[in-house]
Every structure is written in structure tokens, then in C-alpha cells.
Design an enzyme around this catalytic site. Sequence first.
Site, PDB file in Angstrom:
ATOM      1  N   HIS A   1       0.837  -1.212   0.000  1.00 52.99           N
ATOM      2  CA  HIS A   1       0.000   0.000   0.000  1.00 52.99           C
ATOM      3  C   HIS A   1       0.871   1.262   0.000  1.00 52.99           C
ATOM      4  CE1 HIS A   1      -0.258  -0.844   4.624  1.00 52.99           C
ATOM      5  NE2 HIS A   1       0.751  -0.055   4.389  1.00 52.99           N
TER       6      HIS A   1
ATOM      7  N   HIS B   1      -2.307   3.820  10.014  1.00 55.49           N
ATOM      8  CA  HIS B   1      -0.977   4.321  10.377  1.00 55.49           C
ATOM      9  C   HIS B   1      -1.118   5.535  11.291  1.00 55.49           C
ATOM     10  CE1 HIS B   1      -0.532   2.076   6.609  1.00 55.49           C
ATOM     11  NE2 HIS B   1       0.745   1.912   6.886  1.00 55.49           N
TER      12      HIS B   1
ATOM     13  N   HIS C   1      10.014  -3.731   4.305  1.00 57.32           N
ATOM     14  CA  HIS C   1      10.466  -2.337   4.382  1.00 57.32           C
ATOM     15  C   HIS C   1      10.627  -1.907   5.829  1.00 57.32           C
ATOM     16  CE1 HIS C   1       6.053  -1.839   4.528  1.00 57.32           C
ATOM     17  NE2 HIS C   1       6.127  -0.550   4.753  1.00 57.32           N
TER      18      HIS C   1
ATOM     19  N   GLU D   1       3.928  -5.721   8.438  1.00 55.13           N
ATOM     20  CA  GLU D   1       2.560  -5.581   7.903  1.00 55.13           C
ATOM     21  C   GLU D   1       2.116  -6.844   7.148  1.00 55.13           C
ATOM     22  OE1 GLU D   1       2.444  -0.741   7.031  1.00 55.13           O
ATOM     23  OE2 GLU D   1       2.955  -2.102   5.415  1.00 55.13           O
TER      24      GLU D   1
HETATM   25  C1  DHB Z   1       5.708   3.270   2.379  1.00 54.54           C
HETATM   26  C2  DHB Z   1       5.183   1.989   2.607  1.00 54.54           C
HETATM   27  C3  DHB Z   1       4.189   1.804   3.547  1.00 54.54           C
HETATM   28  O1  DHB Z   1       3.652   0.584   3.840  1.00 54.54           O
HETATM   29  C4  DHB Z   1       3.666   2.880   4.239  1.00 54.54           C
HETATM   30  O2  DHB Z   1       2.662   2.669   5.103  1.00 54.54           O
HETATM   31  C5  DHB Z   1       4.166   4.151   4.035  1.00 54.54           C
HETATM   32  C6  DHB Z   1       5.186   4.341   3.100  1.00 54.54           C
HETATM   33  C7  DHB Z   1       6.761   3.514   1.374  1.00 54.54           C
HETATM   34  O3  DHB Z   1       7.259   2.566   0.765  1.00 54.54           O
HETATM   35  O4  DHB Z   1       7.104   4.674   1.134  1.00 54.54           O
HETATM   36 FE    FE Z   2       2.231   0.780   5.642  1.00 50.68          FE
END
Ligand code: DHB
Ligand code: FE
Length: 280
Positions: free
Chosen positions: A12, A57, A191, A238
Site C-alpha cells: 500500500h 498508520h 520495508h 505488515e
Molecule cells: C511506504 C510503505 C508503507 O507501507 C507505508 O505505510 C508508508 C510508506 C513507502 O514505501 O514509502
Molecule cells: Fe504501511
Amino acid sequence: MGEVIAGVGVSHIPALGAAMEVGQEGPAGTVFATFEPVREWVERLDLDTLIVIYNDHASAFSLELYPTFAIGAAASYAPADEGYGARDVPDCEGDVDLSWHLIDSVIPEGFDLAICQQLDVDHGFTVPLTVLYGRPQEWPVRVVPIAVNVVQQPTPSAQRCFDLGRAIGRAIASFPENRRVGVVGTGGMSHQLQGQRAGHINQDFDHRFLAGIADNPASLTSLSNRDYIREAGSEGAELVMWLVMRGAMSETVKVAYSGYHVPVSNTGAGVIALESLLAQ
Ligand code: DHB
Ligand code: FE
């Protein structure tokens, strides 16, 4: 009767939603091309309702009040203002009857979801809709949001998320009206947006996850939250939301499509499109 027709696991990433919102597309080899095949696939399925498993978030919830699991039971859901204005996408129409049926089914089974009759949904929810449906005047499906806490420790385990999915799957099957339901697990893949490991991406782990989720989800539910954070990064955790989606589906599934792209933003961008195969 309700029927889980399909499941989707999808990142997302806000930047991807923003780019698609202004109509950016791209040729083979780009992140846009990676996600494009899912649109045709989902359109063909002609779904009535999407149950979207996502994390907030700290937009609708805050660290002062973070439900472990929450479910929407509203007639509509507006995109949340995340600090720089709400995304310019339509509100989502709620499938209120299905929401209450899920509530009445899964809470007595022991999954104590907080019930939200007012809920703004942030990029964790709306970006996957843009990925799946582009830029329509109105979203072509109704929705049921289910939020999972992956922000405030301790977060629910991968196994608990999968088990919640099983309960959701049973609830959909016992819904008295006809519904063609899709279940979407959002977030991931690997990430980490903060701290010393900011920028951490683990392509090997992401590929293992994409390979395991269809045919061997037990290999993923057996991992601890520490394993997820170590392998996939603090925000890569996540991915447990994809396991809620997988739990709601039939034991055997067909992989209709899967795609993965690095680099985009700070995240291993992934998607998997699954179709239910009813037990013979
Ligand atoms: C990014 C990924 C995420 O899951 C999120 O909640 C906010 C930013 C990103 O890759 O920038
Ligand atoms: Fe996220």
C-alpha cells in the site's frame, strides 16, 4: 450465500497511489506494469464486496487508543486526512449487513474486534483500491474494513491473524444473502522506514513469502513477530495482514498472478492474486 471468490495481497505504498492518481502508467519493467494485470483480473471477477484487511498508520487511531483488531460497520468510509489533506479518491460505500454478520460471527468465536461505526480510512486501505480499480468516479464494490494493529507493540501473531481469517471465511460462508466477496490483505512487503535499518529491503524473504502464501501458509504462520521484523523490517511486519486474507480462503487456491518490483519508494512492492478452489 456469501462466497470468497478471490484473495489479494498487495503493498500500500503511498507514492504509488499518488502516481496512479494522476494517471501515471508505465511500460514493461516498471512498477506500474507489475501491478497492471491485477486490474483486468479483478474486473473479470465481478465482485460485490471487498473485505479489506489493512493497518491504520495512526490516522484514525492514535497511540492513545490502538485496538488490536477493529472492524468497520459504517454506511460509508471517507479517506483520512493524514496530515496533508485526504487523498482525492471517492468515499467507500460500506456493506453494513455483511459487517454486522461478521461481527455477530467472529466475536462469539473469540476474536474481540472493536466495532467502528465511524471510521476514516488511510493509505493502507485506499491505495490498494487505486491499484485494483484505477481512478473511477465511484468504487465498483462495497467494502468492509478490518484493521489490524501492526504499529503499537505487542502486535497480534501471524498465527492469530491467520486464525482470524479462518473465522472470517466461515462467517462469509454462513452469510444468508448472495455475495461475491474478495478479501484483500494490504501492506508489506519488506520495508523499514525508521531507525538504523531504515531502507532495509529483503528480496529473498519477499520471494519466499510470495511462494509460500498460496501452498504453504503454515511456513509463514509459524514465524514469530520478531522473525518478521528481523527478516522484513519493522514495517514489513505488515505482511501478517496477508495471512488474514489467506486464512479466509479455501485450503487450496490457484495463483492467478503474482508480481514483485524493486526499487520503488522504500519498499519491496509485491502483489499476489489468488482464486479460491472449493474443496472437492
Ligand atoms: C511506504 C510503505 C508503507 O507501507 C507505508 O505505510 C508508508 C510508506 C513507502 O514505501 O514509502
Ligand atoms: Fe504501511
